[in-house]
Design an enzyme around this catalytic site. Sequence first.
Site, PDB file in Angstrom:
ATOM      1  N   ASP A 178      36.880  55.003  46.052  1.00 27.10           N
ATOM      2  CA  ASP A 178      37.866  56.088  46.108  1.00 27.10           C
ATOM      3  C   ASP A 178      38.260  56.493  47.526  1.00 27.10           C
ATOM      4  OD1 ASP A 178      37.537  56.037  43.406  1.00 27.10           O
ATOM      5  OD2 ASP A 178      37.047  58.175  43.212  1.00 27.10           O
ATOM      6  N   TRP A 225      37.705  49.395  41.300  1.00 27.18           N
ATOM      7  CA  TRP A 225      37.239  49.559  42.683  1.00 27.18           C
ATOM      8  C   TRP A 225      36.960  48.237  43.409  1.00 27.18           C
ATOM      9  CZ3 TRP A 225      32.944  51.437  39.296  1.00 27.18           C
ATOM     10  CH2 TRP A 225      33.325  52.559  38.554  1.00 27.18           C
ATOM     11  N   GLY A 226      37.612  47.170  42.999  1.00 23.89           N
ATOM     12  CA  GLY A 226      37.425  45.892  43.686  1.00 23.89           C
ATOM     13  C   GLY A 226      36.266  45.053  43.166  1.00 23.89           C
ATOM     14  N   ASP A 266      39.593  52.970  34.027  1.00 25.08           N
ATOM     15  CA  ASP A 266      38.514  53.064  35.001  1.00 25.08           C
ATOM     16  C   ASP A 266      37.336  52.162  34.602  1.00 25.08           C
ATOM     17  OD1 ASP A 266      37.341  54.088  37.292  1.00 25.08           O
ATOM     18  OD2 ASP A 266      37.753  56.168  36.770  1.00 25.08           O
TER      19      ASP A 266
HETATM   20  C1  GAL Z   1      37.054  57.199  39.682  1.00 28.12           C
HETATM   21  C2  GAL Z   1      38.446  56.706  40.056  1.00 28.12           C
HETATM   22  C3  GAL Z   1      39.236  57.898  40.526  1.00 28.12           C
HETATM   23  C4  GAL Z   1      39.327  58.915  39.413  1.00 28.12           C
HETATM   24  C5  GAL Z   1      37.939  59.309  38.926  1.00 28.12           C
HETATM   25  C6  GAL Z   1      37.990  60.178  37.685  1.00 28.12           C
HETATM   26  O1  GAL Z   1      36.294  56.141  39.239  1.00 28.12           O
HETATM   27  O2  GAL Z   1      38.330  55.730  41.054  1.00 28.12           O
HETATM   28  O3  GAL Z   1      40.535  57.504  40.943  1.00 28.12           O
HETATM   29  O4  GAL Z   1      40.080  58.381  38.356  1.00 28.12           O
HETATM   30  O5  GAL Z   1      37.153  58.154  38.631  1.00 28.12           O
HETATM   31  O6  GAL Z   1      36.749  60.502  37.193  1.00 28.12           O
END
Ligand code: GAL
Length: 391
Positions: A216, A195-196, A161
């Site tokens: 998301d 996220w791109g 992430d």
């Molecule tokens: C976001 C991610 C999600 C999930 C989440 C967990 O940044 O895009 O898919 O992993 O964090 O905290």
Amino acid sequence: MRVRRCALLLVFLTTLVLVTWTTAGAQASGQTESSSQLAQTPPMGWNSWNKFACNVSEQLIRETADAMVSAGMQAAGYQYVNIDDCWQVSRDAQGTIVADPKRFPSGIKALADYVHSKGLKLGVYTDAGRLTCQKRPGSYEHELLDAKTYASWGVDYVKIDWCHAEGLDPEVQYAKFRDALAQAGRPIVFSICNWGVKAPWTWGPATGNLWRTTGDINDTYDRMSVIGFSQNGLEKFAGPGHWNDPDMLEVGNGGMKRDEYRTHMALWALLAAPLLAGNDLRSMTPETKEMLTNAEVLAVDQDAKGVQGHRVWDEGPLEIWIKPLANGSHAVGLFNRGESSLKITLDFKMLGSASSLKLRDLWEHKDLGEVQGSYTADVPKHGVVMLSAFK
Ligand code: GAL
């Protein structure tokens, strides 16, 4: 005779050039042989986040692995059982990441062994920044140690992430993981989740096996459709071993109607998207199970040609998407984003020059026979008619 020999020579030379070019490309990109051989079709599996968020435990993961087998998901092609955020709590004196001892008392290695005993694969989650999105320890400056730790546990997939990464460059940080994973010496699917940010489709193919293209998803038609239909144009960056990732599935989580979930599955399959179910596999309705395991829809996603589909026509709320398949046919999605049932006409010119095509409805498992020139379908509100079209 001479013409045939010339043609053969041409085919041989073209193949030689292509093979040399592909190999050189993989090397120049810095991918190791093993990582570039992973994910030859979009990864299929399950991930804990969409349904369970931080409420993860070894019991949940074991029961999910059991359900993946007993519900027929494994037989349909789902393979990875992925723990998302919140499995990790701290680092020990050597800096090694520590799993939550209350939720994962047997440790991740034992869990990987269990998942492997079912013929499935295990995935974990970390963050390229200092902390994960839920403020657990991130992997920043621990890239190699973490990659080696995952490899020693038998982990097969890592999602990385991008929270708490202020001032860092994703292209640089994710490349560190690519190199760390290569050094760790175990084939591990590498899922980039930023996220791109900084157009990961431009550097993702040389770095990981898949990269998120947007923020998301959530379990609403609005969010799912905004993400899915915005993927047009990214198809040129995807192919075997490296895929655009429009995020995980929400099918079965209850926020959308049947036709909306069909749109979700059909669109993701046409996009050659990774298919990570995000629902509770232990308690699926027959409708959800049929939606997630529809062999004809999954075959479109997993097609060996590995070409991501694209939009060929749109008018108001109506869109037609196509995906060329390895056997020379096309998968077609007739999508209605409108608020009432509408007719959509597929003009066969959209698929090339054929004047007549053999059509099959993939959701209904029904041959529609040989059709001349065009085909018109009634498409329900927020729904899709998904076809295959053979010459
Ligand atoms: C976001 C991610 C999600 C999930 C989440 C967990 O940044 O895009 O898919 O992993 O964090 O905290």
